[in-house]
Write a protein that holds these residues in place. Structure first.
Motif, PDB file in Angstrom:
ATOM      1  N   CYS A  71      -8.008 -85.093 -29.439  1.00  0.00           N
ATOM      2  CA  CYS A  71      -8.567 -84.558 -28.195  1.00  0.00           C
ATOM      3  C   CYS A  71      -9.537 -85.573 -27.585  1.00  0.00           C
ATOM      4  CB  CYS A  71      -9.287 -83.241 -28.474  1.00  0.00           C
ATOM      5  SG  CYS A  71     -10.151 -82.571 -27.028  1.00  0.00           S
ATOM      6  N   PRO A  72      -9.324 -86.003 -26.345  1.00  0.00           N
ATOM      7  CA  PRO A  72     -10.230 -86.989 -25.736  1.00  0.00           C
ATOM      8  C   PRO A  72     -11.650 -86.471 -25.549  1.00  0.00           C
ATOM      9  CG  PRO A  72      -8.678 -86.157 -24.112  1.00  0.00           C
ATOM     10  CD  PRO A  72      -8.209 -85.660 -25.444  1.00  0.00           C
ATOM     11  N   HIS A  73     -11.820 -85.161 -25.412  1.00  0.00           N
ATOM     12  CA  HIS A  73     -13.162 -84.593 -25.293  1.00  0.00           C
ATOM     13  C   HIS A  73     -13.920 -84.744 -26.612  1.00  0.00           C
ATOM     14  CE1 HIS A  73     -11.972 -82.795 -21.439  1.00  0.00           C
ATOM     15  NE2 HIS A  73     -10.823 -82.537 -22.041  1.00  0.00           N
ATOM     16  N   CYS A  74     -13.193 -84.617 -27.726  1.00  0.00           N
ATOM     17  CA  CYS A  74     -13.813 -84.831 -29.034  1.00  0.00           C
ATOM     18  C   CYS A  74     -14.171 -86.299 -29.218  1.00  0.00           C
ATOM     19  CB  CYS A  74     -12.878 -84.370 -30.154  1.00  0.00           C
ATOM     20  SG  CYS A  74     -12.551 -82.600 -30.162  1.00  0.00           S
ATOM     21  N   GLN A  75     -13.327 -87.174 -28.703  1.00  0.00           N
ATOM     22  CA  GLN A  75     -13.638 -88.606 -28.741  1.00  0.00           C
ATOM     23  C   GLN A  75     -14.946 -88.885 -28.005  1.00  0.00           C
ATOM     24  OE1 GLN A  75     -11.532 -91.350 -26.092  1.00  0.00           O
ATOM     25  NE2 GLN A  75     -11.004 -92.600 -27.884  1.00  0.00           N
ATOM     26  N   THR A  78     -17.876 -87.527 -30.086  1.00  0.00           N
ATOM     27  CA  THR A  78     -18.157 -88.306 -31.288  1.00  0.00           C
ATOM     28  C   THR A  78     -18.781 -89.650 -30.952  1.00  0.00           C
ATOM     29  OG1 THR A  78     -16.380 -87.243 -32.531  1.00  0.00           O
ATOM     30  CG2 THR A  78     -17.109 -89.396 -33.321  1.00  0.00           C
ATOM     31  N   GLN A  79     -18.371 -90.239 -29.854  1.00  0.00           N
ATOM     32  CA  GLN A  79     -18.890 -91.559 -29.500  1.00  0.00           C
ATOM     33  C   GLN A  79     -20.218 -91.506 -28.754  1.00  0.00           C
ATOM     34  OE1 GLN A  79     -15.493 -93.230 -27.384  1.00  0.00           O
ATOM     35  NE2 GLN A  79     -14.752 -94.209 -29.260  1.00  0.00           N
ATOM     36  N   SER A  80     -20.449 -90.427 -27.994  1.00  0.00           N
ATOM     37  CA  SER A  80     -21.629 -90.392 -27.123  1.00  0.00           C
ATOM     38  C   SER A  80     -22.713 -89.413 -27.547  1.00  0.00           C
ATOM     39  CB  SER A  80     -21.195 -90.053 -25.688  1.00  0.00           C
ATOM     40  OG  SER A  80     -20.266 -90.998 -25.200  1.00  0.00           O
ATOM     41  N   VAL A  81     -22.329 -88.316 -28.197  1.00  0.00           N
ATOM     42  CA  VAL A  81     -23.294 -87.264 -28.518  1.00  0.00           C
ATOM     43  C   VAL A  81     -23.633 -87.226 -30.007  1.00  0.00           C
ATOM     44  CG1 VAL A  81     -23.774 -84.785 -28.379  1.00  0.00           C
ATOM     45  CG2 VAL A  81     -22.473 -85.906 -26.556  1.00  0.00           C
ATOM     46  N   TYR A  82     -22.618 -87.263 -30.849  1.00  0.00           N
ATOM     47  CA  TYR A  82     -22.852 -87.199 -32.294  1.00  0.00           C
ATOM     48  C   TYR A  82     -23.861 -88.241 -32.782  1.00  0.00           C
ATOM     49  CZ  TYR A  82     -22.123 -88.183 -37.215  1.00  0.00           C
ATOM     50  OH  TYR A  82     -22.328 -88.460 -38.542  1.00  0.00           O
ATOM     51  N   GLN A 140      -8.075 -93.865 -31.025  1.00  0.00           N
ATOM     52  CA  GLN A 140      -7.283 -92.694 -30.657  1.00  0.00           C
ATOM     53  C   GLN A 140      -6.047 -93.055 -29.843  1.00  0.00           C
ATOM     54  OE1 GLN A 140      -8.591 -89.603 -27.632  1.00  0.00           O
ATOM     55  NE2 GLN A 140      -9.143 -88.510 -29.519  1.00  0.00           N
ATOM     56  N   ASP A 141      -6.172 -94.020 -28.941  1.00  0.00           N
ATOM     57  CA  ASP A 141      -5.039 -94.368 -28.085  1.00  0.00           C
ATOM     58  C   ASP A 141      -3.942 -95.121 -28.823  1.00  0.00           C
ATOM     59  OD1 ASP A 141      -6.482 -96.693 -28.440  1.00  0.00           O
ATOM     60  OD2 ASP A 141      -6.341 -97.346 -26.349  1.00  0.00           O
ATOM     61  N   ARG A 142      -4.181 -95.508 -30.064  1.00  0.00           N
ATOM     62  CA  ARG A 142      -3.169 -96.225 -30.850  1.00  0.00           C
ATOM     63  C   ARG A 142      -2.407 -95.301 -31.799  1.00  0.00           C
ATOM     64  NH1 ARG A 142      -5.962-100.491 -34.289  1.00  0.00           N
ATOM     65  NH2 ARG A 142      -3.774-100.984 -34.796  1.00  0.00           N
ATOM     66  N   TYR A 206     -20.910 -79.228 -24.809  1.00  0.00           N
ATOM     67  CA  TYR A 206     -20.940 -80.179 -25.922  1.00  0.00           C
ATOM     68  C   TYR A 206     -21.784 -81.391 -25.528  1.00  0.00           C
ATOM     69  CZ  TYR A 206     -17.248 -82.945 -23.541  1.00  0.00           C
ATOM     70  OH  TYR A 206     -16.523 -83.686 -22.646  1.00  0.00           O
ATOM     71  N   GLY A 207     -22.548 -81.263 -24.449  1.00  0.00           N
ATOM     72  CA  GLY A 207     -23.413 -82.346 -23.995  1.00  0.00           C
ATOM     73  C   GLY A 207     -24.710 -82.419 -24.784  1.00  0.00           C
ATOM     74  N   TRP A 208     -25.299 -83.588 -24.815  1.00  0.00           N
ATOM     75  CA  TRP A 208     -26.501 -83.841 -25.590  1.00  0.00           C
ATOM     76  C   TRP A 208     -27.659 -82.941 -25.173  1.00  0.00           C
ATOM     77  CZ3 TRP A 208     -29.083 -84.905 -29.584  1.00  0.00           C
ATOM     78  CH2 TRP A 208     -30.417 -85.323 -29.529  1.00  0.00           C
ATOM     79  N   ASP A 209     -27.907 -82.801 -23.876  1.00  0.00           N
ATOM     80  CA  ASP A 209     -29.071 -82.042 -23.427  1.00  0.00           C
ATOM     81  C   ASP A 209     -29.025 -80.597 -23.916  1.00  0.00           C
ATOM     82  OD1 ASP A 209     -30.023 -84.273 -22.133  1.00  0.00           O
ATOM     83  OD2 ASP A 209     -29.369 -83.644 -20.136  1.00  0.00           O
TER      84      ASP A 209
END
Length: 221
Positions: A71-75, A78-82, A140-142, A206-209
């Motif tokens: 899922c691109p939203h999970c990507q 994971t990359q920006s919020v986690y 993910q794109d691979r 799922y945003g940081w704020d």
């Protein structure tokens, strides 16, 4: 602007049906060739594993996240919020962070990557599991065309048998574990991925704020 539940229920490439598919449409696809030299035989089915988790088990606040590796939203999460959750709350020992599989599925690799990640967990520890998950999202794109090679190489780089992990993606011996998580997500009302719960309460973002606010309100309560 902070992503909201409405925004991540948007289509992968247009409109999407709300509900179990949430932000990522179902699909299929995958490759069948294991990397050269990988002959793992038939792998035994695994029905249970510990919950992949970071942070103290007795932390006063628990954050649960349901994810689909394709899922691109999970990507994005994971990359920006986690990383912010980890550095601000997990590393200082203020929260317990737990991962749950919830393959929608977007493609066959929703399941394959989940089984590969559990193979890494089974052969190492939670820290390595999360490092592997990060690598899967970065690639993910691979996955559709090179998935077995991707998980093989990521595992090898982390000191885990890459052939065993590629074989787990192919044979899905950890599917019972993944399916158990998915059923738990359904019981908890997961509307899509990523779904973030703070102390059992489903957030509408799922945003940081929004996540930061939810965690802080419980730590200060």
């Amino acid at each position: 602007m902070e992503p909201t539940r409405r925004s991540y229920l948007a289509a992968l490439s247009g409109a999407v049906a709300l509900g179990s598919t949430a932000g990522c449409l179902g699909g299929s696809g995958g490759n069948s060739a294991l990397p050269d030299g990988c002959d793992v035989g038939t792998l035994d089915s695994v029905s249970s594993l510990p919950r992949p988790a970071l942070g103290p088990s007795d932390a006063s606040v628990t954050v649960d996240v349901f994810e689909d590796f394709t899922c691109p939203h999970c990507q994005t999460f994971t990359q920006s919020v986690y990383p912010k959750i980890k550095s601000n709350y997990v590393d200082p020992g203020e929260i317990r962070y737990r991962f749950f599989d919830f393959p929608i599925p977007v493609s066959d690799w929703s399941w394959f990557a989940a089984s590969a990640a559990r193979a890494v967990q089974d052969r190492s520890d939670a820290e390595t599991f999360f490092a592997f998950a990060k690598g899967v999202y970065e690639n993910q794109d691979r996955l559709a065309d090179e998935g077995y090679q991707v998980v093989h190489d990521l595992a090898d780089d982390l000191g885990v048998d890459g052939c065993a992990v590629a074989g787990a993606a192919n044979q899905e011996p950890y599917r019972p574990v993944v399916e158990s998580d998915r059923e738990l997500g359904r019981e908890r009302g997961v509307p899509g991925t990523p779904a973030v719960y703070v102390d059992g309460e489903l957030l509408d973002t799922y945003g940081w704020d929004g996540i930061q606010s939810a965690i802080d309100s419980r730590l200060d309560g």
